[in-house]
Design a protein around this motif. Structure first.
Motif, PDB file in Angstrom:
ATOM      1  N   THR A   1       0.826  -1.216   0.022  1.00  0.00           N
ATOM      2  CA  THR A   1       0.042  -0.015   0.145  1.00  0.00           C
ATOM      3  C   THR A   1       0.913   1.238   0.099  1.00  0.00           C
ATOM      4  O   THR A   1       0.638   2.085  -0.680  1.00  0.00           O
ATOM      5  CB  THR A   1      -0.743   0.083   1.291  1.00  0.00           C
ATOM      6  OG1 THR A   1      -1.747  -1.075   1.179  1.00  0.00           O
ATOM      7  CG2 THR A   1      -2.019   1.419   1.253  1.00  0.00           C
TER       8      THR A   1
ATOM      9  N   ALA B   1      -4.406  -4.193  -1.189  1.00  0.00           N
ATOM     10  CA  ALA B   1      -3.483  -2.895  -1.295  1.00  0.00           C
ATOM     11  C   ALA B   1      -3.783  -2.140  -2.242  1.00  0.00           C
ATOM     12  O   ALA B   1      -3.795  -0.740  -2.055  1.00  0.00           O
ATOM     13  CB  ALA B   1      -2.259  -3.411  -1.493  1.00  0.00           C
TER      14      ALA B   1
ATOM     15  N   THR C   1      -5.156   1.951  -1.370  1.00  0.00           N
ATOM     16  CA  THR C   1      -4.178   2.867  -2.094  1.00  0.00           C
ATOM     17  C   THR C   1      -5.297   3.941  -2.842  1.00  0.00           C
ATOM     18  O   THR C   1      -5.116   5.130  -2.517  1.00  0.00           O
ATOM     19  CB  THR C   1      -3.381   2.462  -3.101  1.00  0.00           C
ATOM     20  OG1 THR C   1      -2.337   1.625  -2.656  1.00  0.00           O
ATOM     21  CG2 THR C   1      -2.628   3.626  -3.958  1.00  0.00           C
TER      22      THR C   1
END
Length: 405
Positions: A20, A230, A234
Motif C-alpha cells: 500500500t 493494497a 491505495t
C-alpha cells in the motif's frame, strides 16, 4: 509462446502495508501537486468533483488489475495480461510502447511542474529550470539508482505530509479568497457536468501510477489476498487526499490566479512566513522531481526490453559495462522529454498521458473479459464479476472521449 506463466524468481517480501505504501508512493505526488490549477481552469468551483469522477473510473479498472495480478503474479504487468487475453504478441508490444510513451509524456508534464516550484523558490526562468531538471534526472537514470523500500517510504511520507500540511494550513486561513465550500457541489446543469467530465481527464492523471503495483506482484507475500486489499486501500487513501487538497486550494486561492499556475499548491502559502513557503516548495520539488525520475527510469527500461527482444532497433538495448544501465534508451527518453517540455503546455501533456493510459486500461479490461470467457486453469485467484471489466471498458472509453468535449 506463453510469456505469462507465473515462474517465481524474486523473493516475496511485500506485505499489505508495504505494498500500500508503495502504491501511494507511485500514485500520490506529482499529479496533484501540479494539476489542480489546470483542472480548476476547466471545471471552475467543481474541480474537486472531477477527482471523484476520475476515482470512480479508476476503481473499476483497479478491480480488473486486482484479478489479473493474482491470476498472473509476475513482473510483466499490462503486456502479460494483454498477451494472455488476446494471444497476440504484437498487442503486447503495442501495450509496452504505450506504457513507455505514457511515462515519457508524464515525465514532461511533471518536469514543468517541478520547474515551476523551483522558479517560485529561486526566481530563475522556468524554461531553463525545466531543461536543468530533465538533464539532471537523466544523468541519475543513466548512472543507475536503487531505491530501497525505506527510501521510497520516506519520499512517500514527505509527499503525503505536504498534502496534509496544505489542507491544515488552508483551512486555518481566516479570509480565504476562493470559492465557498457550499458552492463546490455541482448542480444538474448539463454544462456544469460537461466541464466536470472534461476536467476529469486531467484529474485522472493524478491517479496514474497505481497500475505499477501490478509490476511488483512477483514480490508480494500471499498475492491473492494482499494485492486486492493494497490496490483498494491505495485508491481510497489517494482519493481522500486529493479531494481534501483540491477543495482547500479552491477555497483559498482566487480562480483566476489558480487556473494560471503550474505550481498551484504553493499559492495556499502566499501570505505565510518565508520559511513556511520555502519549506513547502522543497517538499513539492521532492515530490515532482522524484516523479520525473521514476517515469524516466520506467520508460527507458520498457524501451530497452522491447529492443532486447528484437521489437525495436538493437542499439536501444545497449548497456555499457561501466554503467550497467540502458544508456541509449535513456538518452532517447531524455531527448524526447526535453522536446516535449519546450513545445507543449502542461495541460496538454497531462491529457495525452491520461488518454494513453486509458487506452491501455481498455485493452486490459477487454483482456480480462476474454479470459473470463475461457475455462480457468486455476481458481486460486481474486475474482470480480464480469460486469466490472465491462464497466471498466465503458467508463475508460467515456473518460477518453471527455477530452474532446
Amino acid at each position: 509462446m506463453n510469456a505469462v506463466e507465473p515462474q517465481q524468481k524474486l523473493r516475496r517480501a511485500l506485505t499489505t502495508p508495504l505494498l500500500t505504501l508503495y502504491g501511494l508512493g507511485v500514485t500520490v505526488g506529482a499529479g496533484i501537486y501540479v494539476l489542480v490549477g489546470a483542472t480548476a481552469d476547466i471545471a471552475g468551483p467543481y474541480a474537486a468533483f472531477s477527482f471523484v469522477v476520475a476515482a470512480l473510473v479508476v476503481s473499476l479498472t483497479a478491480l480488473s488489475y486486482a484479478e489479473l495480478a493474482t491470476r498472473y503474479p509476475v513482473s510483466a504487468g499490462e503486456a502479460a495480461y494483454v498477451q494472455a487475453g488476446f494471444q497476440r504478441n504484437w498487442m503486447a508490444v503495442l501495450v509496452g510502447l504505450a506504457v513507455a510513451a505514457s511515462g515519457v509524456i508524464s515525465a514532461s508534464a511533471v518536469a514543468i511542474g517541478a520547474a515551476s516550484y523551483l522558479h517560485a523558490l529561486t526566481g530563475v526562468g522556468i524554461s531553463v529550470l525545466t531543461i536543468s531538471v530533465v538533464l539532471l534526472m537523466g544523468l541519475i537514470a543513466i548512472w543507475g539508482i536503487t531505491e530501497s523500500v525505506v527510501v521510497a517510504a520516506v519520499i512517500t511520507v514527505i509527499e503525503i505530509a505536504g498534502l496534509l500540511f496544505v489542507i491544515s494550513w488552508g483551512m486555518s486561513i481566516e479570509e480565504p479568497q476562493g470559492y465557498a465550500l457550499s458552492s463546490m457541489m455541482p448542480s444538474l446543469d448539463i454544462d456544469v457536468w460537461r466541464g466536470i467530465f472534461a476536467a476529469s481527464l486531467l484529474a485522472f492523471f493524478a491517479f496514474v501510477g497505481f497500475e505499477d503495483m501490478a509490476n511488483v506482484a512477483e514480490e508480494v507475500k500471499d498475492p491473492v489476498r494482499t494485492i486486492p486489499k493494497a490496490i483498494l486501500l491505495t485508491l481510497i487513501l489517494a482519493t481522500v487526499l486529493y479531494l481534501g487538497t483540491s477543495m482547500t486550494v479552491l477555497l483559498v486561492v482566487p480562480i483566476d490566479v489558480l487556473s494560471a499556475s503550474a505550481a498551484p499548491l504553493s499559492l495556499v502559502f502566499s501570505e505565510a512566513p518565508e520559511l513556511i513557503k520555502q519549506g513547502f516548495s522543497a517538499v513539492a520539488i521532492v515530490a515532482t522531481v522524484n516523479g520525473v525520475l521514476i517515469q524516466m527510469i520506467m520508460a527507458s527500461r520498457v524501451i530497452y526490453g522491447l529492443a532486447d527482444r528484437g521489437h525495436l532497433p538493437k542499439t536501444l538495448a545497449t548497456v555499457p559495462q561501466t554503467t550497467q544501465t540502458p544508456v541509449v534508451a535513456t538518452l532517447l527518453v531524455v531527448a524526447t522529454i526535453l522536446f516535449l517540455t519546450q513545445t507543449l503546455p502542461i495541460g496538454i501533456l497531462a491529457e495525452r498521458t491520461s488518454q494513453i493510459v486509458l487506452g491501455v486500461f481498455v485493452l486490459v479490461n477487454v483482456s480480462l473479459i476474454l479470459l473470463k470467457m475461457k475455462p480457468s486453469k486455476s481458481e486460486e485467484h481474486f475474482h470480480v464479476p464480469l460486469f466490472v471489466p465491462i464497466l471498466g471498458v465503458i467508463t475508460s472509453t467515456l473518460l477518453f472521449g471527455a477530452g474532446f468535449l
